[in-house]
Design a protein around this motif. Structure first.
Motif, mmCIF file in Angstrom:
data_model
loop_
_atom_site.group_PDB
_atom_site.id
_atom_site.type_symbol
_atom_site.label_atom_id
_atom_site.label_comp_id
_atom_site.label_asym_id
_atom_site.label_seq_id
_atom_site.Cartn_x
_atom_site.Cartn_y
_atom_site.Cartn_z
ATOM 1 N N ASP A 1 28.207 71.246 43.178
ATOM 2 C CA ASP A 1 27.996 72.136 42.031
ATOM 3 C C ASP A 1 26.728 71.728 41.283
ATOM 4 N N CYS A 2 25.849 72.692 41.064
ATOM 5 C CA CYS A 2 24.554 72.425 40.419
ATOM 6 C C CYS A 2 24.715 71.795 39.040
ATOM 7 N N PHE B 1 25.792 60.713 53.415
ATOM 8 C CA PHE B 1 26.703 59.690 52.895
ATOM 9 C C PHE B 1 26.950 59.836 51.395
ATOM 10 N N TRP B 2 26.064 60.559 50.679
ATOM 11 C CA TRP B 2 26.203 60.716 49.234
ATOM 12 C C TRP B 2 26.976 61.979 48.846
ATOM 13 N N VAL B 3 27.358 62.803 49.792
ATOM 14 C CA VAL B 3 27.935 64.108 49.454
ATOM 15 C C VAL B 3 29.450 63.982 49.277
ATOM 16 N N TYR B 4 29.886 63.995 48.002
ATOM 17 C CA TYR B 4 31.303 63.898 47.661
ATOM 18 C C TYR B 4 31.613 64.843 46.508
ATOM 19 N N PRO B 5 32.467 65.823 46.686
ATOM 20 C CA PRO B 5 32.822 66.716 45.575
ATOM 21 C C PRO B 5 33.569 66.004 44.454
ATOM 22 N N GLN B 6 34.126 64.819 44.732
ATOM 23 C CA GLN B 6 34.879 64.091 43.705
ATOM 24 C C GLN B 6 33.975 63.425 42.658
ATOM 25 N N LEU B 7 32.670 63.308 42.929
ATOM 26 C CA LEU B 7 31.768 62.730 41.938
ATOM 27 C C LEU B 7 31.643 63.678 40.749
ATOM 28 N N ALA C 1 29.179 63.373 38.414
ATOM 29 C CA ALA C 1 27.764 63.605 38.110
ATOM 30 C C ALA C 1 26.898 62.895 39.135
ATOM 31 N N TYR C 2 25.763 63.508 39.409
ATOM 32 C CA TYR C 2 24.725 62.912 40.256
ATOM 33 C C TYR C 2 23.465 62.733 39.415
ATOM 34 N N VAL D 1 17.922 68.266 43.993
ATOM 35 C CA VAL D 1 18.922 69.197 43.455
ATOM 36 C C VAL D 1 19.238 70.258 44.497
ATOM 37 N N ASP D 2 18.197 70.842 45.080
ATOM 38 C CA ASP D 2 18.392 71.870 46.111
ATOM 39 C C ASP D 2 19.136 71.305 47.316
ATOM 40 N N GLU D 3 18.806 70.063 47.705
ATOM 41 C CA GLU D 3 19.465 69.449 48.858
ATOM 42 C C GLU D 3 20.964 69.282 48.601
ATOM 43 N N LEU D 4 21.319 68.842 47.407
ATOM 44 C CA LEU D 4 22.733 68.639 47.085
ATOM 45 C C LEU D 4 23.471 69.974 46.965
ATOM 46 N N VAL D 5 22.832 70.961 46.384
ATOM 47 C CA VAL D 5 23.461 72.284 46.269
ATOM 48 C C VAL D 5 23.725 72.861 47.660
#
Length: 388
Positions: free
Chosen positions: A175-176, A149-155, A157-158, A166-170
């Motif tokens: 983008d790291c 539910f948190w995965v959005y390329p439009q954000l 910054a995280y 970090v690894d999970e989001l990458v």
């Protein structure tokens, strides 16, 4: 020329599903106002709406599902965690909420929007994808695992609690360079009550909590803990669950150990500081508040998915023990209370690990906004410079 030190307008959006998302938002707001009183901060609970609205129905359904049907929640969590399935549910929720999000952003006209819950965040990301807004969007994840539910390329910054995230989001395609390990934001009062040196002293008080909504098998937990001879007194916090509060008032008359029962209270930092041990559901915000104070923890009744991940991480960090079966709860607590050295070590591990998430987030966002203003100022100068 624009002033890079200009008056800031910050919109923080939380959602009152549990209290963790809201408390994290307040921690950011609180610290920012201390450091920069001229900043104009608006904090909105995006799901605090009329009883018959869709948003409130969504919130109440979600809460009841966790409380009454934990196995159903488990299925929904695991079903939605995959990229394809989670994306489908993301899209539905985001489209249902996007109209009110657009109205809110146009009304506030902020320089930045910070989200501590993924539902309103998704709505804003849909708007940005459609070029209806261009304000920077920031996600603050208040758990120790990343849900789809948190995965959005439009954000833009995280802000996350651990390097593992970090690894999970990458891996999810983010983008790291957008991801910053800041820790979860905790309110200032918990820092004020941090234990300088833990010691197990008499009377031995055990603080029992079920999260801000008072969910979980608190009654069953208390019945089991009442058999632990090493406990002299219980302090129980039921949150906003008034029926549980009333039930525990009746129940305490039948218990052999003295019990103090609180409903919703703002005195959690003081209650943590005076307790020898915290027995609680492993909500991430509650965990980080306890880590900040330095109180050892025992977890029970973890919600499948996020809370299980939280419990595992805190146990690995040496700050807590996880009673995976409530039938073992009294044994886990007894083993700790007869070992003061181990409790002291757990407290030390907690205090060694805690970070000031609110300070880190505010500093990072301020730097981002200053850089943005500088870039815009350079653009204005280039536009206004005579050519030839």
């Amino acid at each position: 020329m624009r002033d890079t030190k200009k008056h800031r307008k910050v919109l923080i959006v939380s959602a009152s599903i549990g209290t963790g998302h809201t408390q994290a938002a307040r921690a950011i707001e609180e610290y920012w106002m201390q450091q920069s009183p001229d900043t104009e901060i608006t904090h909105v609970d995006f799901l605090a709406t009329d009883t018959l609205s869709f948003d409130n129905l969504l919130k109440e359904t979600y809460i009841k599902m966790i409380d009454v049907f934990p196995m159903m929640y488990d299925l929904v969590y695991r079903f939605s965690q995959g990229e394809r399935k989670g994306g489908m549910i993301q899209t539905v929720l985001s489209w249902l909420l996007k109209r009110r999000m657009l109205r809110l952003i146009r009304q506030e006209s902020p320089d930045v929007v910070i989200f501590t819950h993924p539902f309103p965040c998704g709505a804003a990301c849909i708007l940005k994808r459609q070029n209806l807004i261009d304000v920077p969007l920031i996600g603050v994840i208040t758990d120790f695992a990343v849900h789809q539910f948190w995965v959005y390329p439009q954000l833009d910054a995280y802000y996350v609690g651990t390097e593992v995230m970090v690894d999970e989001l990458v891996k999810a395609g983010i983008d790291c360079s957008k991801i910053h390990v800041t820790g979860i934001p905790v309110r200032r009062h918990f820092f004020d009550k941090a234990i300088a040196q833990y010691a197990l002293t008499k009377p031995v008080r055990v603080l029992v909590m079920g999260g801000g909504l008072g969910l979980g098998s608190l009654e069953s937990a208390l019945q089991r803990l009442d058999e632990v001879a090493a406990i002299d007194e219980f302090t129980v916090v039921t949150g906003r669950n008034t029926s549980l509060y009333e039930a525990l008032l009746d129940m305490k008359e039948r218990m052999q150990t003295p019990v103090r029962v609180y409903g919703y209270t703002t005195d959690i930092p003081e209650l943590m500081a005076e307790a020898a041990l915290l027995v609680t559901k492993p909500g991430a915000l509650t965990c980080m508040e306890a880590v900040t104070v330095g109180i050892p923890m025992v977890f029970f009744n973890a919600i499948p998915g996020q809370e299980e991940a939280n419990a595992l991480l805190l146990e690995q960090k040496g700050c807590a023990r996880w009673a995976r079966d409530i039938h073992n709860l009294e044994d886990v607590v007894t083993a700790l209370l007869i070992n003061p050295e181990r409790l002291q070590n757990m407290s030390q591990q907690a205090r060694a690990w805690h970070v000031d998430g609110a300070a880190n987030i505010v500093s990072s966002v301020e730097a981002m906004l200053s850089a943005k203003c500088t870039f815009e100022t350079i653009g204005d100068l280039q536009e206004n410079t005579p050519q030839g």
